[in-house]
Design a protein around this motif. Sequence first.
Motif, PDB file in Angstrom:
ATOM      1  N   GLN A  52      -1.713   7.463  11.679  1.00  0.00           N
ATOM      2  CA  GLN A  52      -0.316   7.079  11.854  1.00  0.00           C
ATOM      3  C   GLN A  52       0.106   6.106  10.752  1.00  0.00           C
ATOM      4  O   GLN A  52      -0.720   5.434  10.146  1.00  0.00           O
ATOM      5  CB  GLN A  52      -0.114   6.411  13.213  1.00  0.00           C
ATOM      6  N   LYS A  53       1.399   6.049  10.544  1.00  0.00           N
ATOM      7  CA  LYS A  53       1.945   5.155   9.528  1.00  0.00           C
ATOM      8  C   LYS A  53       2.616   3.941  10.170  1.00  0.00           C
ATOM      9  O   LYS A  53       3.337   4.060  11.171  1.00  0.00           O
ATOM     10  CB  LYS A  53       2.982   5.897   8.676  1.00  0.00           C
ATOM     11  N   THR A  61       5.593   1.164   9.601  1.00  0.00           N
ATOM     12  CA  THR A  61       6.896   1.338   8.949  1.00  0.00           C
ATOM     13  C   THR A  61       7.677   0.025   8.929  1.00  0.00           C
ATOM     14  O   THR A  61       7.331  -0.941   9.604  1.00  0.00           O
ATOM     15  CB  THR A  61       7.758   2.395   9.683  1.00  0.00           C
ATOM     16  N   THR A  99      11.184   3.370   7.122  1.00  0.00           N
ATOM     17  CA  THR A  99      10.499   3.589   5.847  1.00  0.00           C
ATOM     18  C   THR A  99       8.996   3.437   6.033  1.00  0.00           C
ATOM     19  O   THR A  99       8.516   2.405   6.519  1.00  0.00           O
ATOM     20  CB  THR A  99      10.976   2.583   4.784  1.00  0.00           C
ATOM     21  N   GLU A 100       8.236   4.468   5.654  1.00  0.00           N
ATOM     22  CA  GLU A 100       6.786   4.419   5.819  1.00  0.00           C
ATOM     23  C   GLU A 100       6.156   3.507   4.776  1.00  0.00           C
ATOM     24  O   GLU A 100       6.568   3.486   3.611  1.00  0.00           O
ATOM     25  CB  GLU A 100       6.190   5.824   5.717  1.00  0.00           C
ATOM     26  N   SER A 134       2.698   2.084   2.691  1.00  0.00           N
ATOM     27  CA  SER A 134       1.359   2.437   2.205  1.00  0.00           C
ATOM     28  C   SER A 134       0.492   1.186   2.330  1.00  0.00           C
ATOM     29  O   SER A 134       0.687   0.227   1.572  1.00  0.00           O
ATOM     30  CB  SER A 134       1.415   2.888   0.749  1.00  0.00           C
TER      31      SER A 134
END
Length: 361
Positions: A115-116, A118, A123-124, A126
């Motif tokens: 999962q990301k 955000t 907005t995802e 990194s």
Amino acid sequence: MPQHVQGVIAPGRNEPVRVETIVIPDPGPGEAVVKIQACGVCHTDLHYKQGAINDEFPFLLGHEAAGIVESVGEGVTDVTPGDFVVLNWRAVCGTCRACERGRPWYCFATHNAKQKMTLLDGTELSPALGIGAFAEKTLVAAGQCTKVDPTVAPEVAGLLGCGVMAGIGAAINTGNVGRGDTVAVIGCGGVGDAAIVGSRLAGAAKIIAVDIDDRKLDKAREMGATHTVNSRSSDAVEAIRELTGGFGADVVIEAVGRPETYEQAFYARDLAGTVVLVGVPSPEMKLELPLLDVFGRGGALKSSWYGDCLPSRDFPMLIDLHQQGRIDLAAFVTETIGLGDVEKAFARMHEGDVLRSVVVL
């Protein structure tokens, strides 16, 4: 239910970092949410900010961390809520060809949370090295959590998550430094000083520290270097040879990651000696060496991935050595700071003022 926490992001190439609200999802299968207690400011985080690793902005920075497991997803059995853990960025898969051959420290399929995390607008992010620990909490793969003695200070334990482990492992695991060996370490930042500590732990007879900053060389002596060379005023290769009876060092550890310092390492080793590259080069760098010299000098040219460590084995061992007084991990901590001080910490890093700034939450 998703949580909102504060974290440090790098919004774009060379833009100042800023503290933003981060959305942390509930952990899914194989994942864990960790409440971060401390996270070191590593040069790799600066590389992310500068866009020197990739351009997948915005980044959630921070990766050299320790904290408490808050919750885990389905199927997680190795850690449970309440465990004190050091986070690692090479969670081994257990099934790739390296793992199946009994060499999990070379795992070719390390993994992160699926999962990301955000920003509030979706907005995802990194996460740096798959961790993203300049935050009050972060989401990781459960395999990135390594349980250690909970009585150790978090700001000390977290350093094993990257720089200290990389340096100690470069000496012990990759370089196979042994009793009576001569070792040269080129570059005396956090990783280089950790390589000095590792070499001393392994019983090296002579440890030569090389840098262009006398302040760093003084610190290297405190960490265990027996000799120092300022390569701004002296020829490093000639100085190392002079200190080793004209032969060169048995093991030379390059902790800078530049072609010119790698070339120094190559020619500063003894015949059949070992060069270990643990400094991280940038993508555009090229190396040119006479192939006849590569052949004629023999020995080994190695790259050290994360000190070729196995976190489940090495993190608890190094914590135990610290608790016994055999290595001083606290000596790496120059200052403790807050989340809002990361940009200033990068500036101090660039100026060579610190060994490690550590964010404490």
